[in-house]
Every structure is written in C-alpha cells, then in structure tokens.
Design a protein around this motif. Structure first.
Motif, PDB file in Angstrom:
ATOM      1  N   GLN A   1       1.130  -8.230  -6.300  1.00 27.44           N
ATOM      2  CA  GLN A   1       0.842  -8.021  -7.502  1.00 27.44           C
ATOM      3  C   GLN A   1      -0.567  -7.602  -7.925  1.00 27.44           C
ATOM      4  N   HIS A   2      -1.469  -8.547  -7.236  1.00 26.83           N
ATOM      5  CA  HIS A   2      -2.775  -8.290  -7.635  1.00 26.83           C
ATOM      6  C   HIS A   2      -3.323  -6.776  -7.338  1.00 26.83           C
ATOM      7  N   TYR A   3      -3.064  -6.482  -5.963  1.00 30.42           N
ATOM      8  CA  TYR A   3      -3.216  -5.083  -5.223  1.00 30.42           C
ATOM      9  C   TYR A   3      -2.547  -4.079  -6.445  1.00 30.42           C
TER      10      TYR A   3
ATOM     11  N   GLY B   1      -4.285  -3.506  -9.760  1.00 32.04           N
ATOM     12  CA  GLY B   1      -5.543  -3.231  -9.461  1.00 32.04           C
ATOM     13  C   GLY B   1      -5.568  -1.583  -9.496  1.00 32.04           C
ATOM     14  N   LYS B   2      -4.556  -0.988  -8.879  1.00 32.22           N
ATOM     15  CA  LYS B   2      -4.393   0.382  -8.799  1.00 32.22           C
ATOM     16  C   LYS B   2      -3.640   1.043  -9.983  1.00 32.22           C
TER      17      LYS B   2
ATOM     18  N   GLN C   1       0.851  -1.146  -0.019  1.00 30.14           N
ATOM     19  CA  GLN C   1       0.014   0.172  -0.182  1.00 30.14           C
ATOM     20  C   GLN C   1       0.768   1.098  -0.068  1.00 30.14           C
ATOM     21  N   ASN C   2       2.171   1.009   0.040  1.00 24.83           N
ATOM     22  CA  ASN C   2       3.116   2.303   0.322  1.00 24.83           C
ATOM     23  C   ASN C   2       3.909   2.375  -0.941  1.00 24.83           C
ATOM     24  N   ILE C   3       3.706   1.472  -1.965  1.00 26.02           N
ATOM     25  CA  ILE C   3       4.684   1.480  -3.142  1.00 26.02           C
ATOM     26  C   ILE C   3       3.855   2.623  -3.950  1.00 26.02           C
ATOM     27  N   LYS C   4       4.835   3.459  -4.475  1.00 25.81           N
ATOM     28  CA  LYS C   4       4.208   4.775  -5.432  1.00 25.81           C
ATOM     29  C   LYS C   4       4.592   4.703  -6.614  1.00 25.81           C
TER      30      LYS C   4
END
Length: 92
Positions: free
Chosen positions: A50-52, A55-56, A30-33
């Motif tokens: 990878q899925h998360y 998806g963004k 969640q912190n990867i930009k």
C-alpha cells in the motif's frame, strides 16, 4: 488462460481484489499496473504494498469503505453463529 498472479498484473485502470487477504504484496507490488485498486476483500493489499503503490500515485480505496456492508454482514453472521441463533427480518 492466465494465472491469478498474471491477472493482478494486467494493465487495467481499475483492479478489484475481492477474494483473499494479502494478494498484493512485496513480491508483486512492483508489477501492479492498475491506476485504482478497490479493496473488496478484507486486507488484499499489504501495508508495505500500500505504501509503495500510493507513493507511485495509485489510488487505493480501502476495504473499510469499499466493503463495509460485507464486513457488517459477516459480523452479523458471526454473531448469529456464536449465539446459535438466526435473526429474522422484521416486516412492518
């Protein structure tokens, strides 16, 4: 000085994890930009991350494409070690 974890979370366009497996995982995904991740290590992004990230909208170039020459080289080295043999370069 920054930690490895902080390095992964910098606001960069392209991130190239090139050393360890599973460095991008459910603890830090969640912190990867980064907008693009190029997997140069073998499996640096876990399936859940990878899925998360996909998806963004993060583009992930998989290790099998980005690092196929490295994987082939590792296989040849492994095979030589198993056979206790060194392959020689053919000169034509």
């Amino acid at each position: 000085m920054i930690t490895n974890e902080e390095l992964l979370q910098l606001p960069v366009d392209i991130l190239v994890p090139a050393a360890l497996e599973d460095v991008i995982n459910d603890n830090n995904m969640q912190n990867i930009k980064a907008k693009i991740i190029v997997e140069m290590a073998n499996g640096p992004v876990t399936p859940k991350a990878q899925h998360y990230l996909s998806g963004k909208g993060t583009i992930i170039v998989p290790d099998i494409l980005a690092n196929s020459a490295g994987v082939a080289g590792s296989f040849i080295e492994w095979e030589q070690n198993l056979k206790d043999k060194v392959y020689k370069k053919e000169v034509s």
